[in-house]
Design an enzyme around this catalytic site. Structure first.
Site, PDB file in Angstrom:
ATOM      1  N   HIS A  61       0.838  -1.202   0.000  1.00  0.00           N
ATOM      2  CA  HIS A  61       0.000   0.000   0.000  1.00  0.00           C
ATOM      3  C   HIS A  61       0.873   1.252   0.000  1.00  0.00           C
ATOM      4  CE1 HIS A  61      -4.047   1.940   0.958  1.00  0.00           C
ATOM      5  NE2 HIS A  61      -3.178   2.934   0.813  1.00  0.00           N
ATOM      6  N   GLU A 115       0.075   7.665  -3.702  1.00  0.00           N
ATOM      7  CA  GLU A 115       1.013   7.343  -2.622  1.00  0.00           C
ATOM      8  C   GLU A 115       2.241   8.247  -2.654  1.00  0.00           C
ATOM      9  OE1 GLU A 115       0.575   5.137   0.005  1.00  0.00           O
ATOM     10  OE2 GLU A 115      -1.443   5.352  -0.812  1.00  0.00           O
ATOM     11  N   HIS A 119       2.355  10.773   0.439  1.00  0.00           N
ATOM     12  CA  HIS A 119       3.330  10.300   1.421  1.00  0.00           C
ATOM     13  C   HIS A 119       4.779  10.460   0.956  1.00  0.00           C
ATOM     14  CE1 HIS A 119       0.044   8.580   3.757  1.00  0.00           C
ATOM     15  NE2 HIS A 119      -0.381   7.954   2.672  1.00  0.00           N
TER      16      HIS A 119
END
Length: 226
Positions: A61, A115, A119
């Site tokens: 993930h 992502e 992040h």
């Protein structure tokens, strides 16, 4: 002349004091993997990627920077969007190890873009865009989570397992304590879903978690097939 000299010196001292603290920017990472059978086995369901049904294995993930107090940075650099050309050499392995199950079916780029931008941009002091994705792949290979569970007799076949047994098996096999998250299928059965480990803020080593996310798992959970 003296004024200019002291001004330059002051600026240098300021940068020496500020840059190291800024460059770190966070305390540790969560490295997060998810079981596709649990993702799909919900009321929302899932869609297989355009490349076909993924392997029956945990999928990546992401690698998420976090602070020790439980908060986390996000979307840190709007001037650093995801660029597929940066990871073109990794595309085939990303599709295998980091597949998307969101609907409608996609090729993974939307997931990877999310992502990185949410992040990954917060870890740019440590990881370039390419190294961010390579580090995720390296961590997954190093941990080999599904094999660790199978070695302990924990198979994805719909069996209910003790959460403590799962946690202990992973800790023994990997060497570090996992954070485990669950979801619930349409019949109300709680399933093993998300397993996370902590990584130091240089993205180099697994560590014991300074802080665990809140667990929503009961004492027994199902490990569904996929």
């Amino acid at each position: 002349m003296n004024f200019i000299y002291y001004y330059i010196l002051a600026v240098k001292l300021f940068l020496l004091a500020v840059v190291p603290a800024f460059s770190q920017g966070f305390d540790f990472f969560y490295f997060v993997q998810e079981w596709p059978g649990s993702y799909c086995d919900t009321k929302k369901g899932c869609c297989y990627p355009l490349t076909g049904k993924p392997n029956a294995n945990f999928g990546i993930h992401g690698l998420w920077p976090n602070y020790d107090d439980g908060s986390y940075p996000s979307n840190c650099d709007p001037d650093s969007p995801f660029d597929l050309s940066e990871v073109e050499d990794l595309r085939s392995i990303l599709q295998e190890e980091w597949p998307t199950l969101a609907c409608p079916s996609g090729d993974g780029t939307k997931f990877w873009s999310h992502e990185w931008e949410k992040h990954g941009t917060c870890s740019e002091s440590v990881l370039s865009q390419h190294s961010y994705f390579q580090t995720n792949l390296d961590l997954k290979e190093k941990i080999n989570l599904l094999q660790v569970l199978k070695n302990a007799g924990i198979e994805p076949n719909g069996t209910l397992y003790s959460l403590g047994y799962i946690k202990n098996a992973i800790e023994e096999g990997v060497g570090f304590t996992p954070a485990i998250g669950c979801n619930v299928d349409p019949a109300g059965t709680t399933q093993l879903y998300r397993i996370s480990f902590c990584v130091d803020n240089t993205a180099s080593n697994l560590i014991e978690c300074p802080r665990f996310p809140r667990s929503n798992c009961p004492s027994r959970v199902e490990f569904p097939s996929f």
